[in-house]
Design a protein around this motif. Structure first.
Motif, PDB file in Angstrom:
ATOM      1  N   VAL A 165     143.911  81.802 128.666  1.00  0.00           N
ATOM      2  CA  VAL A 165     144.410  80.492 129.080  1.00  0.00           C
ATOM      3  C   VAL A 165     143.409  79.437 128.634  1.00  0.00           C
ATOM      4  N   PHE A 174     146.375  81.463 124.092  1.00  0.00           N
ATOM      5  CA  PHE A 174     146.100  82.068 122.788  1.00  0.00           C
ATOM      6  C   PHE A 174     145.800  83.534 123.031  1.00  0.00           C
ATOM      7  N   GLU A 233     134.662  83.942 132.434  1.00  0.00           N
ATOM      8  CA  GLU A 233     136.044  83.911 132.921  1.00  0.00           C
ATOM      9  C   GLU A 233     136.332  85.097 133.840  1.00  0.00           C
ATOM     10  N   THR A 282     137.758  79.057 131.670  1.00  0.00           N
ATOM     11  CA  THR A 282     136.339  78.923 131.998  1.00  0.00           C
ATOM     12  C   THR A 282     136.056  77.597 132.672  1.00  0.00           C
ATOM     13  N   ASP A 289     134.814  84.795 127.131  1.00  0.00           N
ATOM     14  CA  ASP A 289     135.633  84.358 125.992  1.00  0.00           C
ATOM     15  C   ASP A 289     134.677  83.701 125.007  1.00  0.00           C
ATOM     16  N   GLU A 301     131.890  81.403 127.382  1.00  0.00           N
ATOM     17  CA  GLU A 301     132.852  80.937 128.380  1.00  0.00           C
ATOM     18  C   GLU A 301     133.027  82.065 129.391  1.00  0.00           C
ATOM     19  N   LYS A 327     138.404  82.055 117.902  1.00  0.00           N
ATOM     20  CA  LYS A 327     138.555  82.753 119.191  1.00  0.00           C
ATOM     21  C   LYS A 327     138.743  84.261 119.062  1.00  0.00           C
TER      22      LYS A 327
HETATM   23 MN    MN Z   1     138.317  80.449 127.446  1.00  0.00          MN
END
Ligand code: MN
Length: 231
Positions: free
Chosen positions: A30, A52, A84, A203, A113, A82, A134
């Protein structure tokens, strides 16, 4: 059945207190799901949730009590962390109502992430996909999964990331803009969720760069911490 070459191994994550592992289907992520992170990225307010994916084999699985080695990736000079909360889906479905969604969550884990921020920012400017920023190899470190019933009040837990012992990110899962039930409602309208799907839920603020040699320690209260060394 025979194959032209050996099919890829099933990616799986260890489960706390169980011999069986959690086999992974897909990794959904997200975007901009904490207000203060949305602001630091130049956005404000509550926008519809957006998603994504990372490939399942982008996971970097770190066992309880161990420190995973993450190779510093190619092509970037600005690799961001990040931290999460990850929700692990045990029961699939499509068009799942938020009111029913939590019954689809098997457990929770701490995840990172990892993001090639320079490449992601270039992609944003040019209107291109985020995949290269990513979805690269080893971009999704994850710790062991804790069954939901044993995870405590993880939906209102402190979430934090330290780098070399200093705080970088610290917030509370209760500050999610779209909570996990709402996220599942939106996700399952777009894709049929399957057992084995992982959802990286977003995040909080404080994302920043890491370099080779850094030690990242991520935590969500009630779950085993996630330790990753950049190499
Ligand atoms: Mn993220």
């Amino acid at each position: 059945m025979s194959y032209l070459f050996a099919p890829p191994a099933t990616v799986s994550v260890p489960v706390v207190g169980r011999a069986e592992r959690f086999p992974v289907h897909r990794i959904y992520c997200v975007g901009r799901n904490y207000e203060d992170h949305a602001k630091e990225m130049g956005f404000t307010g509550r926008e519809p949730p957006f998603f994504f994916l990372k490939p399942a084999d982008a996971l970097l699985v770190v066992n309880a009590g161990e420190t995973g080695d993450m190779p510093y990736p190619t092509l970037t000079k600005n690799l961001h962390h990040e931290i999460e909360l990850v929700a692990a889906i045990g029961k699939g479905g499509k068009n799942i109502a938020a009111a029913d969604a939590m019954a689809h969550v098997w457990g929770y884990a701490v995840g990172l992430d990892m993001t090639r921020r320079d490449l992601q920012n270039d992609a944003k400017k040019q209107g291109r996909p985020w995949c290269i920023g990513k979805g690269f190899d080893h971009s999704a470190p994850i710790g062991p999964i804790v069954p939901a019933a044993q995870a405590g009040d993880v939906l209102h837990a402190e979430i934090a990331l330290q780098v070399n012992g200093a705080d970088r990110q610290r917030s509370n899962v209760g500050k999610l803009i779209w909570n996990i039930a709402e996220t599942i409602e939106h996700l399952s309208a777009a894709w049929e969720l399957q057992p084995g799907d992982l959802i990286y839920t977003g995040t909080p603020e404080g994302v920043a760069a890491v370099v080779a040699g850094d030690l990242l320690v991520g935590s969500v209260a009630g779950l085993p911490e996630l330790r990753v060394r950049m190499v």
